[in-house]
Write a protein that holds these residues in place. Structure first.
Motif, mmCIF file in Angstrom:
data_model
loop_
_atom_site.group_PDB
_atom_site.id
_atom_site.type_symbol
_atom_site.label_atom_id
_atom_site.label_comp_id
_atom_site.label_asym_id
_atom_site.label_seq_id
_atom_site.Cartn_x
_atom_site.Cartn_y
_atom_site.Cartn_z
ATOM 1 N N ALA A 39 -1.819 13.487 9.343
ATOM 2 C CA ALA A 39 -3.015 12.210 9.288
ATOM 3 C C ALA A 39 -2.515 10.959 8.702
ATOM 4 N N VAL A 40 -2.755 11.097 7.301
ATOM 5 C CA VAL A 40 -2.518 10.134 6.977
ATOM 6 C C VAL A 40 -0.558 8.798 6.794
ATOM 7 N N GLU A 41 -0.002 10.181 7.232
ATOM 8 C CA GLU A 41 1.309 10.073 7.693
ATOM 9 C C GLU A 41 1.480 8.798 8.843
ATOM 10 N N VAL A 42 0.744 9.093 9.501
ATOM 11 C CA VAL A 42 0.752 8.535 10.895
ATOM 12 C C VAL A 42 -0.106 6.487 11.113
ATOM 13 N N LEU A 43 -1.239 7.200 10.359
ATOM 14 C CA LEU A 43 -1.949 5.901 9.775
ATOM 15 C C LEU A 43 -1.325 4.702 9.158
ATOM 16 N N THR A 44 -0.536 5.370 7.760
ATOM 17 C CA THR A 44 0.407 4.450 7.719
ATOM 18 C C THR A 44 1.314 4.008 8.540
ATOM 19 N N ARG A 45 1.740 4.185 9.304
ATOM 20 C CA ARG A 45 2.600 3.557 10.345
ATOM 21 C C ARG A 45 1.611 2.699 11.221
ATOM 22 N N TYR A 46 0.230 3.170 11.391
ATOM 23 C CA TYR A 46 -0.404 1.973 12.313
ATOM 24 C C TYR A 46 -0.898 1.027 11.145
ATOM 25 N N LEU A 47 -0.956 1.213 9.643
ATOM 26 C CA LEU A 47 -0.985 0.035 8.948
ATOM 27 C C LEU A 47 0.183 -1.246 8.375
ATOM 28 N N ALA A 48 0.775 -0.314 8.903
ATOM 29 C CA ALA A 48 2.086 -0.987 8.372
ATOM 30 C C ALA A 48 2.253 -2.342 9.739
ATOM 31 N N ILE A 78 0.854 -1.175 0.005
ATOM 32 C CA ILE A 78 0.066 0.184 -0.020
ATOM 33 C C ILE A 78 0.905 1.351 -0.282
ATOM 34 N N VAL A 79 0.312 2.029 -0.842
ATOM 35 C CA VAL A 79 1.325 3.697 -0.817
ATOM 36 C C VAL A 79 -0.072 4.537 -0.550
ATOM 37 N N ASN A 80 0.365 5.687 0.627
ATOM 38 C CA ASN A 80 -0.311 6.823 0.358
ATOM 39 C C ASN A 80 0.162 7.406 0.035
ATOM 40 N N VAL A 81 0.224 8.797 -0.687
ATOM 41 C CA VAL A 81 0.133 9.704 -1.249
ATOM 42 C C VAL A 81 0.046 11.211 -0.623
ATOM 43 N N SER A 82 1.147 11.278 0.390
ATOM 44 C CA SER A 82 1.095 12.225 0.944
ATOM 45 C C SER A 82 1.723 14.091 0.543
ATOM 46 N N THR A 83 2.201 14.987 1.365
ATOM 47 C CA THR A 83 2.089 16.207 1.185
ATOM 48 C C THR A 83 3.565 16.522 1.135
ATOM 49 N N GLY A 84 4.943 17.445 0.938
ATOM 50 C CA GLY A 84 5.711 18.252 1.223
ATOM 51 C C GLY A 84 5.801 18.753 1.990
ATOM 52 N N LEU A 85 4.042 19.505 1.998
ATOM 53 C CA LEU A 85 3.247 20.484 3.008
ATOM 54 C C LEU A 85 3.005 20.075 4.625
ATOM 55 N N THR A 86 3.594 18.472 4.460
ATOM 56 C CA THR A 86 3.836 18.435 6.169
ATOM 57 C C THR A 86 5.156 18.580 7.576
ATOM 58 N N ARG A 87 5.810 18.441 6.345
ATOM 59 C CA ARG A 87 7.573 18.952 6.651
ATOM 60 C C ARG A 87 7.673 20.216 6.658
ATOM 61 N N VAL A 88 7.118 21.418 5.176
ATOM 62 C CA VAL A 88 7.240 22.487 4.409
ATOM 63 C C VAL A 88 6.154 23.338 5.061
ATOM 64 N N THR A 89 6.085 23.901 6.077
ATOM 65 C CA THR A 89 4.954 24.997 5.984
ATOM 66 C C THR A 89 4.859 25.991 5.215
ATOM 67 N N MET A 90 3.439 26.347 4.365
ATOM 68 C CA MET A 90 2.913 27.589 3.711
ATOM 69 C C MET A 90 1.551 28.074 3.871
ATOM 70 N N PRO A 91 1.430 29.286 4.612
ATOM 71 C CA PRO A 91 0.485 29.498 4.993
ATOM 72 C C PRO A 91 -0.560 29.509 3.980
ATOM 73 N N GLY A 92 -1.993 28.888 4.454
ATOM 74 C CA GLY A 92 -3.084 28.413 3.702
ATOM 75 C C GLY A 92 -2.962 27.233 3.292
ATOM 76 N N SER A 93 -2.492 26.499 3.656
ATOM 77 C CA SER A 93 -2.415 25.001 3.851
ATOM 78 C C SER A 93 -2.609 24.185 4.628
ATOM 79 N N SER A 94 -3.033 24.726 5.898
ATOM 80 C CA SER A 94 -2.678 24.460 6.949
ATOM 81 C C SER A 94 -4.015 23.337 7.164
ATOM 82 N N PRO A 95 -5.515 22.582 6.773
ATOM 83 C CA PRO A 95 -6.048 22.168 6.846
ATOM 84 C C PRO A 95 -5.822 20.801 5.402
ATOM 85 N N TYR A 96 -5.692 21.648 4.754
ATOM 86 C CA TYR A 96 -4.971 20.011 3.776
ATOM 87 C C TYR A 96 -3.739 19.468 4.519
ATOM 88 N N ALA A 97 -2.895 20.390 5.066
ATOM 89 C CA ALA A 97 -1.769 19.678 5.688
ATOM 90 C C ALA A 97 -1.808 18.855 6.426
#
Length: 259
Positions: free
Chosen positions: A170-179, A146-165
């Motif tokens: 959350a998906v990145e955390v879910l990935t570890r739990y699924l693994a 399984i590959v879950n596609v995330s974004t560089g915005l979980t590491r780099v903060t860009m104003p205006g993207s807070s809910p998306y990031a």
């Protein structure tokens, strides 16, 4: 056909959400070049989906386009039934790879983001990923990926993207739990986090806005914005057997952005 399929009579099949354009399209075609068939989803543009089907056919594999709004969990049962039918037509009862790629963009300041905007992002980027994966698990082969596609915005903060990031985080955390939870079945689960890519996502702003394109290139170590095949080819290679021991990782594919 230069692929892992060449040494096996059993076809390998991937499911890719959001496969009619952008990163999903590139992933479907990257897998096709490796001899892997795909079942991919599209939201509304059947004409573009048909082009992907044709391009995969030219690569010597089959691709099947199914309409799906990944923000509507109630439709996932019918989608799984369609997947079963396609697998049966291919002479198999399991698929090998799931790529949760479908997404919607969002740009708004935290102060002015509405509840409906957050709900839409949640439904597609987290709830949809969670429950579509859950629904398809009985059809995923033991030893699959399984590959879950995330974004560089979980590491780099860009104003205006807070809910998306935040949803992608959350998906990145879910990935570890699924693994961890799917490890007993030999299923590896990873996150791929693209940087800024020149697609039609977010209205094509990275691709079509020269100023944004220049600024992204300047903050990227390799000196350019990403292209769809930079990501699709990487995902296809991650799913190859050579990477069977990669598990529970967040892999950023950004050309060295904002180092």
């Amino acid at each position: 056909m230069t692929s892992e399929n060449a040494v096996s009579s059993i076809p390998k099949v991937a499911i890719v959400t959001g496969g009619s354009r952008g990163l999903g399209r590139s992933t479907v075609l990257g897998l096709a070049r490796r001899g892997i068939h795909s079942i991919f989803t599209y939201n509304a543009n059947r004409a573009e989906a048909d082009k992907v089907v044709a391009a995969a056919g030219q690569a010597g594999v089959r691709a099947f386009a199914l309409q799906l709004d990944t923000g509507k969990v109630a439709s996932f049962g019918a989608f799984a039934d369609e997947v079963r039918k396609i697998l049966s037509d291919l002479g198999i009862d399991r698929f090998d790879y799931l790529v949760n790629n479908a997404g919607i963009s969002h740009h708004n300041a935290f102060e002015t983001t509405t509840e409906s905007e957050v709900d839409a992002l949640y439904n597609v980027h987290f709830k949809g990923v969670f429950f579509l994966t859950q629904r398809l698990l009985p059809l995923l082969r033991d030893g699959g990926r399984i590959v879950n596609v995330s974004t560089g915005l979980t590491r780099v903060t860009m104003p205006g993207s807070s809910p998306y990031a935040a949803m992608k985080g959350a998906v990145e955390v879910l990935t570890r739990y699924l693994a961890k939870e799917l490890g007993a079945r030999g299923i590896a689960v990873n996150t791929v986090a693209p940087g800024a890519i020149a697609t039609d996502f977010s209205g094509g702003m990275v691709r079509d806005n020269p100023e944004i394109n220049r600024r992204v290139a300047e903050m990227t170590a390799l000196g350019r914005v990403g292209q769809p095949d930079d990501i699709g080819s990487m995902i296809a290679s991650l799913l190859a057997d050579d990477n069977r021991w990669v598990n529970a990782q967040r892999i950023e594919v950004s050309g060295g952005m904002a180092l």
